[in-house]
Design a protein around this motif. Sequence first.
Motif, PDB file in Angstrom:
ATOM      1  N   SER A  54       6.683  10.996  35.457  1.00  5.33           N
ATOM      2  CA  SER A  54       7.040  11.405  34.102  1.00  5.33           C
ATOM      3  C   SER A  54       8.213  12.373  34.166  1.00  5.33           C
ATOM      4  CB  SER A  54       5.853  12.071  33.398  1.00  5.33           C
ATOM      5  OG  SER A  54       5.468  13.263  34.071  1.00  5.33           O
ATOM      6  N   GLY A  55       8.883  12.499  33.013  1.00  5.43           N
ATOM      7  CA  GLY A  55       9.966  13.463  32.898  1.00  5.43           C
ATOM      8  C   GLY A  55      11.340  12.837  32.869  1.00  5.43           C
ATOM      9  N   GLY A  56      12.112  13.190  31.834  1.00  4.98           N
ATOM     10  CA  GLY A  56      13.497  12.738  31.748  1.00  4.98           C
ATOM     11  C   GLY A  56      13.618  11.225  31.753  1.00  4.98           C
ATOM     12  N   SER A  57      14.496  10.731  32.603  1.00  2.58           N
ATOM     13  CA  SER A  57      14.711   9.284  32.750  1.00  2.58           C
ATOM     14  C   SER A  57      13.952   8.720  33.938  1.00  2.58           C
ATOM     15  CB  SER A  57      16.214   8.994  32.911  1.00  2.58           C
ATOM     16  OG  SER A  57      16.940   9.434  31.791  1.00  2.58           O
ATOM     17  N   PHE A  58      12.933   9.436  34.397  1.00  2.00           N
ATOM     18  CA  PHE A  58      12.097   9.003  35.537  1.00  2.00           C
ATOM     19  C   PHE A  58      12.936   8.830  36.799  1.00  2.00           C
ATOM     20  CE2 PHE A  58      10.194   7.288  31.656  1.00  2.00           C
ATOM     21  CZ  PHE A  58       8.917   7.823  31.713  1.00  2.00           C
ATOM     22  N   ASP A  59      13.908   9.709  37.029  1.00  2.00           N
ATOM     23  CA  ASP A  59      14.735   9.594  38.219  1.00  2.00           C
ATOM     24  C   ASP A  59      14.812  10.944  38.929  1.00  2.00           C
ATOM     25  OD1 ASP A  59      16.171  10.902  36.324  1.00  2.00           O
ATOM     26  OD2 ASP A  59      17.986   9.694  36.498  1.00  2.00           O
ATOM     27  N   GLU A  74      18.957   9.245  52.010  1.00  2.00           N
ATOM     28  CA  GLU A  74      19.306  10.006  50.824  1.00  2.00           C
ATOM     29  C   GLU A  74      19.599   9.047  49.675  1.00  2.00           C
ATOM     30  OE1 GLU A  74      22.799  12.353  51.164  1.00  2.00           O
ATOM     31  OE2 GLU A  74      23.991  10.788  52.164  1.00  2.00           O
ATOM     32  N   GLY A  75      19.404   9.532  48.467  1.00  2.05           N
ATOM     33  CA  GLY A  75      19.651   8.727  47.287  1.00  2.05           C
ATOM     34  C   GLY A  75      19.686   9.627  46.062  1.00  2.05           C
ATOM     35  N   SER A  76      20.295   9.124  45.007  1.00  2.00           N
ATOM     36  CA  SER A  76      20.416   9.894  43.771  1.00  2.00           C
ATOM     37  C   SER A  76      19.945   9.055  42.591  1.00  2.00           C
ATOM     38  CB  SER A  76      21.855  10.358  43.553  1.00  2.00           C
ATOM     39  OG  SER A  76      22.721   9.240  43.437  1.00  2.00           O
TER      40      SER A  76
END
Length: 211
Positions: A54-59, A74-76
């Motif tokens: 949950s939260g924001g755009s789920f990212d 690593e990832g964004s």
Amino acid sequence: MRTLFSFLGLLSCLCSLVSATALTYKLQPNERACFFSQADQKGLKLAFYFAVQSGGSFDIDYTVVGPNDKVILEGSKERQGDFVFTAKEQGEYRFCFNNEMSTFAEKMVDFEIAVENESRDAQLPSKQGTSPEQTSALEESILKVSRDLSTINRNQKYFRTRENRNMSTVKSTENRIFNFSVAESALMVSMAGLQVFIVRFFFQGARKGYV
């Protein structure tokens, strides 16, 4: 009965080769949180799974760093990830989540870190009259059960993530509908009051004209 005990004994030996940590963490806005796992020897398999519930755009941004501060993964802005890699060096591995991109949104993250030793040295207790083929077949059956359980576990995590995200979407839509309804009601009351004021103003102006 002895076969059952032997089965359970080997299963417990295989399970002891895996150590896992599953957690749920609430990441605050502009927060960076790291978690650590120790690889006691080279060649161990490290499994890393995470999903934003949950939260924001789920990212979320994530980074996996080795003992010598070497970035392994690593990832964004990823919603979830499932990775397995081999520990090429002995030491402490760092798993970090970064929510610095969010100013107001909190992120609820489920993640699991598992260290697995793929050694298959565990053997069934020898039994008179049991052939190596039978023992090998039993070992393969246990490994197949272990793989199937891992698949079921991953599917459960996937469906849980889908359920949480859908529930979050439903709650967000519900709040928007409620806020829109309140705004619409306030607008209707304001328009009704404005109409009453205009009508009264016209009638008062007409009376002054007759006088």
